[in-house]
Enzyme design. Structure first.
Site, PDB file in Angstrom:
ATOM      1  N   ASP A  43       4.184  76.803  42.760  1.00 27.83           N
ATOM      2  CA  ASP A  43       4.079  76.630  43.765  1.00 27.83           C
ATOM      3  C   ASP A  43       4.456  76.831  45.412  1.00 27.83           C
ATOM      4  O   ASP A  43       5.353  77.501  44.526  1.00 27.83           O
ATOM      5  CB  ASP A  43       4.489  74.735  43.976  1.00 27.83           C
ATOM      6  CG  ASP A  43       4.040  74.652  45.800  1.00 27.83           C
ATOM      7  OD1 ASP A  43       4.093  75.105  46.640  1.00 27.83           O
ATOM      8  OD2 ASP A  43       4.554  72.992  45.717  1.00 27.83           O
ATOM      9  N   TYR A  74      -3.908  76.872  61.209  1.00 31.47           N
ATOM     10  CA  TYR A  74      -3.347  77.887  60.559  1.00 31.47           C
ATOM     11  C   TYR A  74      -4.327  79.386  60.973  1.00 31.47           C
ATOM     12  O   TYR A  74      -3.809  79.964  60.543  1.00 31.47           O
ATOM     13  CB  TYR A  74      -5.131  77.204  59.701  1.00 31.47           C
ATOM     14  CG  TYR A  74      -5.960  77.732  59.157  1.00 31.47           C
ATOM     15  CD1 TYR A  74      -5.749  78.538  57.520  1.00 31.47           C
ATOM     16  CD2 TYR A  74      -7.003  78.455  59.038  1.00 31.47           C
ATOM     17  CE1 TYR A  74      -6.064  78.868  56.275  1.00 31.47           C
ATOM     18  CE2 TYR A  74      -7.789  79.716  57.960  1.00 31.47           C
ATOM     19  CZ  TYR A  74      -7.189  79.790  56.935  1.00 31.47           C
ATOM     20  OH  TYR A  74      -7.935  81.113  55.636  1.00 31.47           O
ATOM     21  N   LYS A 133      -1.967  82.749  59.784  1.00 29.76           N
ATOM     22  CA  LYS A 133      -2.721  83.790  59.462  1.00 29.76           C
ATOM     23  C   LYS A 133      -2.253  84.837  60.481  1.00 29.76           C
ATOM     24  O   LYS A 133      -1.979  86.187  59.280  1.00 29.76           O
ATOM     25  CB  LYS A 133      -3.859  83.333  59.435  1.00 29.76           C
ATOM     26  CG  LYS A 133      -4.908  82.098  58.170  1.00 29.76           C
ATOM     27  CD  LYS A 133      -4.801  82.922  57.123  1.00 29.76           C
ATOM     28  CE  LYS A 133      -4.533  82.384  55.939  1.00 29.76           C
ATOM     29  NZ  LYS A 133      -4.958  82.864  54.339  1.00 29.76           N
TER      30      LYS A 133
END
Length: 262
Positions: free
Chosen positions: A60, A151, A155
């Site tokens: 993870d 998101y 990014k």
């Protein structure tokens, strides 16, 4: 080509899709590969398919202990680590931006941005020793406005992080680059085939991308063919960023134009 003969690569989120394609491509070109993913059974199966020069591990990227263990496994099994491919990430926040909670923001950034940073930090001693490199899989969302604000911010953070790492460690021979995909045919779209095909008509090149398109770009940037390239973002997006303004993938394709017959 055997551009990675004698090299060792670590690829995160490699149980399927882009990560699995990248791992296969690097292995095909001679690399030994450590594949990590939360889906232990799947990632182990992909590693078995690749062969004896690959191992699959459950890890993870939000856990520094897991990331450290993956780097240690690469060195223990193959003796070194030369390439890190930061592919882990995903769109966590599904609510409209004004309803996104601080917890959702933190979760998104922890997975996509800080997760990549953890992998870089853990691998740096090996990367410096071996004059290695990092390729981070970002997105066109980090370059232009395609929605999914949280998101997209994560990014975009990957791009900024890459530029700064490239400047800081270039004198030690370590390179950092980004691949920014457009829409890619991954298992995330398995339940939306019609939507995926519709999106394909909106790209100037007439199709969505395949995982192998991204794997080819990663293999180039990670290889010595790109030995004088660092701190750059390579969009692999079928021309979507060349569209008239920002492309809205929820509308009909704006690129089609009918010309009169001569």
């Amino acid at each position: 080509m055997q551009r990675f003969q004698g090299k060792v690569a670590l690829v995160t989120a490699a149980a399927q899709g882009i990560g699995a394609a990248v791992a296969r491509r690097l292995a095909d070109e001679g690399a030994s590969v450590v594949l990590t993913d939360l889906q232990e059974e799947k990632v182990t199966e992909v590693a078995k398919e690749i062969g004896s020069n690959a191992i699959g591990l459950k890890a993870d990227v939000t856990s520094r202990d897991d990331v450290d263990a993956a780097v240690a496994a690469a060195v223990e099994r193959f003796g070194r680590l030369d390439v890190v491919v930061n592919n882990a990430g995903g769109c966590i926040v599904r609510s409209v931006p004004e309803d996104a909670t601080a917890e959702e923001w933190h979760a998104q950034l922890d997975l996509t941005l800080v997760g990549a940073a953890r992998c870089i930090q853990a691998a740096l001693p090996q990367l410096v020793q071996n004059r290695g490199n990092v390729v981070t899989i970002s997105s066109v969302n980090g370059i232009a406005a395609f929605g999914n604000i949280e998101y997209s911010a994560a990014k975009a953070g990957q791009v900024a992080m890459t530029v700064n790492y490239a400047a800081r460690y270039g004198n030690l021979g370590v390179r950092f680059n980004v691949v920014a995909p457009g829409t890619i045919r991954t298992p995330n779209w398995d339940n939306q085939p019609d939507t995926l095909e519709k999106f394909g008509t909106m790209y100037p090149l007439g199709r969505v991308g395949e995982p192998e398109d991204i794997a080819a770009a990663v293999a180039f940037l990670a290889s010595d063919d790109a030995s004088w390239i660092t701190g750059h973002t390579l969009p692999v997006e079928g021309g979507v960023l060349t569209g008239p303004g920002v492309l809205d993938l929820t509308t009909s394709g704006p690129f089609k134009k009918e010309y009169p017959a001569p």
